[in-house]
Design a protein around this motif. Structure first.
Motif, mmCIF file in Angstrom:
data_model
loop_
_atom_site.group_PDB
_atom_site.id
_atom_site.type_symbol
_atom_site.label_atom_id
_atom_site.label_comp_id
_atom_site.label_asym_id
_atom_site.label_seq_id
_atom_site.Cartn_x
_atom_site.Cartn_y
_atom_site.Cartn_z
ATOM 1 N N LEU A 77 0.849 -1.354 -0.075
ATOM 2 C CA LEU A 77 -0.030 0.076 0.103
ATOM 3 C C LEU A 77 0.834 1.273 -0.096
ATOM 4 O O LEU A 77 1.707 1.296 0.796
ATOM 5 N N HIS A 78 0.759 2.136 -0.873
ATOM 6 C CA HIS A 78 1.444 3.407 -1.109
ATOM 7 C C HIS A 78 0.781 4.607 -0.788
ATOM 8 O O HIS A 78 -0.394 4.832 -1.114
ATOM 9 N N HIS A 79 1.530 5.588 -0.278
ATOM 10 C CA HIS A 79 0.867 6.933 -0.114
ATOM 11 C C HIS A 79 1.152 7.816 -0.965
ATOM 12 O O HIS A 79 2.210 7.743 -1.704
ATOM 13 N N THR A 113 -2.762 3.840 -3.140
ATOM 14 C CA THR A 113 -2.620 2.770 -4.283
ATOM 15 C C THR A 113 -2.106 1.614 -3.660
ATOM 16 O O THR A 113 -1.185 1.349 -3.081
ATOM 17 N N ARG A 114 -2.768 0.563 -4.487
ATOM 18 C CA ARG A 114 -2.342 -0.753 -3.947
ATOM 19 C C ARG A 114 -1.218 -1.304 -5.098
ATOM 20 O O ARG A 114 -1.469 -1.434 -6.307
ATOM 21 N N ALA A 207 5.631 2.977 0.735
ATOM 22 C CA ALA A 207 4.710 2.190 1.665
ATOM 23 C C ALA A 207 4.371 2.502 2.614
ATOM 24 O O ALA A 207 4.799 3.114 3.512
ATOM 25 N N LEU A 208 3.059 1.985 3.190
ATOM 26 C CA LEU A 208 2.424 2.305 4.526
ATOM 27 C C LEU A 208 2.139 0.878 5.026
ATOM 28 O O LEU A 208 1.846 0.027 4.322
ATOM 29 N N ASN A 209 2.675 0.638 6.416
ATOM 30 C CA ASN A 209 2.462 -0.571 7.260
ATOM 31 C C ASN A 209 1.402 -0.189 8.096
ATOM 32 O O ASN A 209 1.201 0.685 8.540
ATOM 33 N N ASP A 212 1.417 2.387 11.225
ATOM 34 C CA ASP A 212 2.097 3.503 10.817
ATOM 35 C C ASP A 212 1.270 4.855 11.163
ATOM 36 O O ASP A 212 -0.023 4.874 11.248
ATOM 37 N N ARG A 213 2.107 5.879 11.794
ATOM 38 C CA ARG A 213 1.397 7.158 11.978
ATOM 39 C C ARG A 213 1.445 8.059 10.774
ATOM 40 O O ARG A 213 2.831 8.318 10.441
ATOM 41 N N VAL A 214 0.787 8.794 10.264
ATOM 42 C CA VAL A 214 0.802 9.450 8.803
ATOM 43 C C VAL A 214 0.369 10.920 9.333
ATOM 44 O O VAL A 214 -0.855 11.237 9.654
#
Length: 231
Positions: A77-79, A113-114, A207-209, A212-214
């Protein structure tokens, strides 16, 4: 009198900063590779490519706050942090000099985005829908009325993950500024009140895992903070 055979779905909407009212959502358009550095990191030539667009469902827009679900069917998963434009008026073949008259306000959002599914789709020449238009794939801050922001032409756009800066750019680095994006898009579809446009992301996507704090924002518009749900 004709009636619906099932209960009509709830109208998707986006919160408005400082108001109990909400902004109804019609369609969500996204601009691909609208910052030169991001275009290069994705293997494209920013000097030759006209803007291209893809869509997300209106109900993919969720608050960019609290806990965000990690989507199924992906391990990548991408930011992508973006300035978001909300339209109060529409039309077709809109001239660039008139395009900003259509804007109701601005927000900051994430085009999630996947990336693994997108890579497969690209390789096989398939649509991106399941890579881009999944549930909760468009977290968005509350809308800021135009009276609070004006039309931001420049200003820092940024995103941090767990306190580490991942994306940073400036709105004046857009290949196609907001007015041009609206005008160009209106050549292909008739825009209407309630449309949202995600205007592209600077370089540094990643990537986001789970857990994660965004944090992210656009200078002069607003900021947001959320946590990706743990496994």
């Amino acid at each position: 009198m004709t009636g619906f055979v099932i209960t009509p779905p709830t109208t998707a909407s986006l919160a408005i900063s400082g108001s109990d009212q909400v902004f109804p959502l019609r369609r969500v358009f996204c601009v691909g590779r609208n910052y030169a550095a991001h275009a290069r990191e994705m293997g494209a030539d920013p000097d030759r490519e006209p803007p291209f667009f893809f869509s997300k469902p209106a109900d993919a827009v969720v608050p960019a706050s609290g806990t965000l679900p990690y989507p199924p069917a992906t391990r990548e998963l991408h930011h992508e942090v973006e300035l978001v434009v909300a339209l109060k008026e529409g039309g077709a073949d809109i001239a660039p000099e008139r395009a900003l008259d259509l804007v109701w306000g601005y927000a900051v959002g994430l085009d999630l985005t996947r990336r693994d599914l997108q890579a497969i789709a690209k390789k096989d020449g398939r649509p991106w829908d399941m890579a881009k238009g999944f549930d909760a794939s468009a977290p968005c801050s509350p809308l800021q009325p135009l009276s609070c922001t004006g039309h931001p032409q420049q200003g820092r756009i940024w995103l941090e993950v767990n306190g580490e800066l991942k994306q940073e750019g400036n709105l004046d680095e857009m290949i196609w500024p907001v007015a041009d994006v609206i005008s160009y898009l209106s050549r292909f579809v008739t825009l209407a009140p309630g449309d949202l446009i995600f205007t592209g992301t600077p370089s540094g996507v990643g990537a986001l895992n789970p857990g994660d704090r965004v944090r992210g924002g656009v200078e002069g518009v607003t900021t947001f903070e959320l946590v990706v749900a743990g496994e």
